[in-house]
Design an enzyme around this catalytic site. Structure first.
Site, mmCIF file in Angstrom:
data_model
loop_
_atom_site.group_PDB
_atom_site.id
_atom_site.type_symbol
_atom_site.label_atom_id
_atom_site.label_comp_id
_atom_site.label_asym_id
_atom_site.label_seq_id
_atom_site.Cartn_x
_atom_site.Cartn_y
_atom_site.Cartn_z
ATOM 1 N N ILE A 1 0.841 -1.206 0.000
ATOM 2 C CA ILE A 1 0.000 0.000 0.000
ATOM 3 C C ILE A 1 0.874 1.253 0.000
ATOM 4 O O ILE A 1 0.633 2.205 -0.747
ATOM 5 C CB ILE A 1 -0.974 -0.001 1.191
ATOM 6 C CG1 ILE A 1 -1.957 -1.166 1.065
ATOM 7 C CG2 ILE A 1 -1.730 1.330 1.274
ATOM 8 C CD1 ILE A 1 -2.895 -1.345 2.247
ATOM 9 N N ALA B 1 11.508 -4.944 6.316
ATOM 10 C CA ALA B 1 11.134 -6.217 6.943
ATOM 11 C C ALA B 1 10.096 -6.924 6.074
ATOM 12 O O ALA B 1 10.176 -8.125 5.826
ATOM 13 C CB ALA B 1 10.575 -5.977 8.335
ATOM 14 N N THR B 2 9.116 -6.163 5.598
ATOM 15 C CA THR B 2 8.139 -6.726 4.655
ATOM 16 C C THR B 2 8.079 -5.906 3.371
ATOM 17 O O THR B 2 7.639 -6.405 2.339
ATOM 18 C CB THR B 2 6.721 -6.799 5.286
ATOM 19 O OG1 THR B 2 6.338 -5.496 5.713
ATOM 20 C CG2 THR B 2 6.707 -7.732 6.479
ATOM 21 N N ILE C 1 10.420 1.973 12.745
ATOM 22 C CA ILE C 1 9.530 2.763 13.602
ATOM 23 C C ILE C 1 9.669 2.383 15.075
ATOM 24 O O ILE C 1 9.199 3.106 15.947
ATOM 25 C CB ILE C 1 8.048 2.678 13.166
ATOM 26 C CG1 ILE C 1 7.547 1.227 13.164
ATOM 27 C CG2 ILE C 1 7.838 3.349 11.822
ATOM 28 C CD1 ILE C 1 6.033 1.093 12.986
ATOM 29 N N SER D 1 -10.035 -3.687 9.462
ATOM 30 C CA SER D 1 -11.362 -4.274 9.665
ATOM 31 C C SER D 1 -11.320 -5.374 10.722
ATOM 32 O O SER D 1 -12.361 -5.761 11.251
ATOM 33 C CB SER D 1 -11.883 -4.855 8.350
ATOM 34 O OG SER D 1 -11.003 -5.856 7.855
ATOM 35 N N TYR E 1 -3.082 -9.463 16.331
ATOM 36 C CA TYR E 1 -3.034 -8.400 15.317
ATOM 37 C C TYR E 1 -4.209 -7.443 15.491
ATOM 38 O O TYR E 1 -4.049 -6.217 15.485
ATOM 39 C CB TYR E 1 -3.044 -9.009 13.913
ATOM 40 C CG TYR E 1 -3.188 -7.979 12.821
ATOM 41 C CD1 TYR E 1 -2.125 -7.134 12.493
ATOM 42 C CD2 TYR E 1 -4.380 -7.828 12.113
ATOM 43 C CE1 TYR E 1 -2.250 -6.176 11.497
ATOM 44 C CE2 TYR E 1 -4.515 -6.872 11.126
ATOM 45 C CZ TYR E 1 -3.448 -6.053 10.813
ATOM 46 O OH TYR E 1 -3.579 -5.090 9.837
#
Length: 327
Positions: A19, A41-42, A64, A128, A151
């Site tokens: 994104i 990392a991703t 972060i 969501s 998560y």
């Protein structure tokens, strides 16, 4: 998407991710100065490789979880689009500590440095998954249940922290609860790949994908361009009621996983007819999964002028074409 947003300094955390990298591109196209913070990392270097030569783009390699990296990244920026996180429900079940460190500790770091450096607005990726065990459909922003995974807890805590920072320190915040985002640059590989790129990759290799459960779980699949629109609108929103709140970001429709597989086969068989004949397998339901997900996007439409342009079918046409050309 005619949104008047240019000549701003905008930090995108997780800007090399799926994104985030799409947001970086869209902001640069509107002549903004874009700062990308990522620890890879991703996120992937190849997602932003083509942006490195753009004088309006600055890559800051950092984490972060380190406050000094966050301070460096926000220096002089007008807005923050906070996308950095460790996604995936299964990953958080396997390793809740790291998910919490990144998604809660890192989020709090970014809020603190944004407050201290005078950032005008902090727009962040919510989820969501916050709806948890709430069975009501469609999902409406002010009715949530109990989280079903570590998560989901982290993403709900983000909303609580953002609310406290807006009330206590006057930092403008907007949370965007993403619903099953898909599209170009989403990684089809790895243990925690999202369902659409994973299935596309398997079909393209002639492999049978495995659906968790009987395929009747349903999702509000949301194409990346709808998400970009919501982020842009959040940056320019000037109605006081539109700020310091959260929004569903989705198309506002739902499709079962069985529907999804049918659409994927249909689109992919235009490139390779043999894909239409590939059978799918069915496995056990996945721990922490919500059975059904459908968003009401009325609030975003009313307060942000959000108008999602891509349905699942329209988005899949674009996504499948991209994967076919790039995988």
């Amino acid at each position: 998407m005619n949104i008047n947003l240019s000549e701003k300094k905008i930090l995108v955390t997780g800007g090399a991710g799926f994104i985030g990298s799409n947001l970086c591109e869209a902001l640069l196209e509107k002549n903004n100065k874009v700062f990308c913070l990522d620890n890879f990392a991703t996120g992937k270097k190849e997602n932003i490789e083509h942006l490195l030569s753009n004088s309006n783009f600055t890559l800051i390699e950092g984490d972060i979880r380190k406050i000094e990296d966050c301070q460096k990244a926000v220096e002089g920026v007008d807005y923050v689009l906070h996308q950095a996180a460790l996604g995936s429900v299964p990953r958080s079940i396997k390793d809740p500590i790291t998910s919490n460190d990144v998604n809660v500790g890192g989020f709090l770091n970014m809020l603190v440095v944004s407050r201290d450096s005078g950032v005008k607005r902090f727009v962040y990726a919510a989820s969501s998954s916050t709806y948890g065990d709430s069975e009501s459909l469609p999902k409406v922003e002010d009715k949530i249940g109990k989280p079903l995974s570590p998560y989901a807890i982290t993403k709900y805590v983000n909303e609580l922290y953002a609310d406290v920072f807006s009330k206590t320190y006057g930092l403008e915040t907007i949370g965007l609860r993403y619903f099953n985002v898909f599209g170009r640059k989403q990684d089809p590989n790895g243990a925690y790949a999202a369902v659409i790129p994973k299935f596309v990759g398997q079909f393209m290799k002639g492999e049978s994908p495995t659906i968790n459960g009987d395929g009747n779980y349903s999702r509000d699949f949301t194409y990346i361009d709808n998400v970009i629109q919501a982020n842009m609108l959040s940056l320019v929103a000037d109605n006081p009621k539109a700020i310091n709140t959260v929004y569903n970001v989705a198309y506002g429709d739902r499709n079962t996983l069985n529907d999804l597989v049918g659409y994927l086969k249909e689109n992919l068989s235009e490139f390779d007819a043999s894909i239409a004949e590939i059978e799918v397998k069915y496995g056990p339901n996945r721990q922490g999964d919500i059975p059904h997900s459908l968003a009401s996007v009325d609030k975003a439409k009313e307060l942000l002028n959000y108008n999602p342009e891509y349905s699942l079918q329209e988005g899949l046409k674009e996504a499948v074409k991209w994967y076919w050309e790039n995988l």
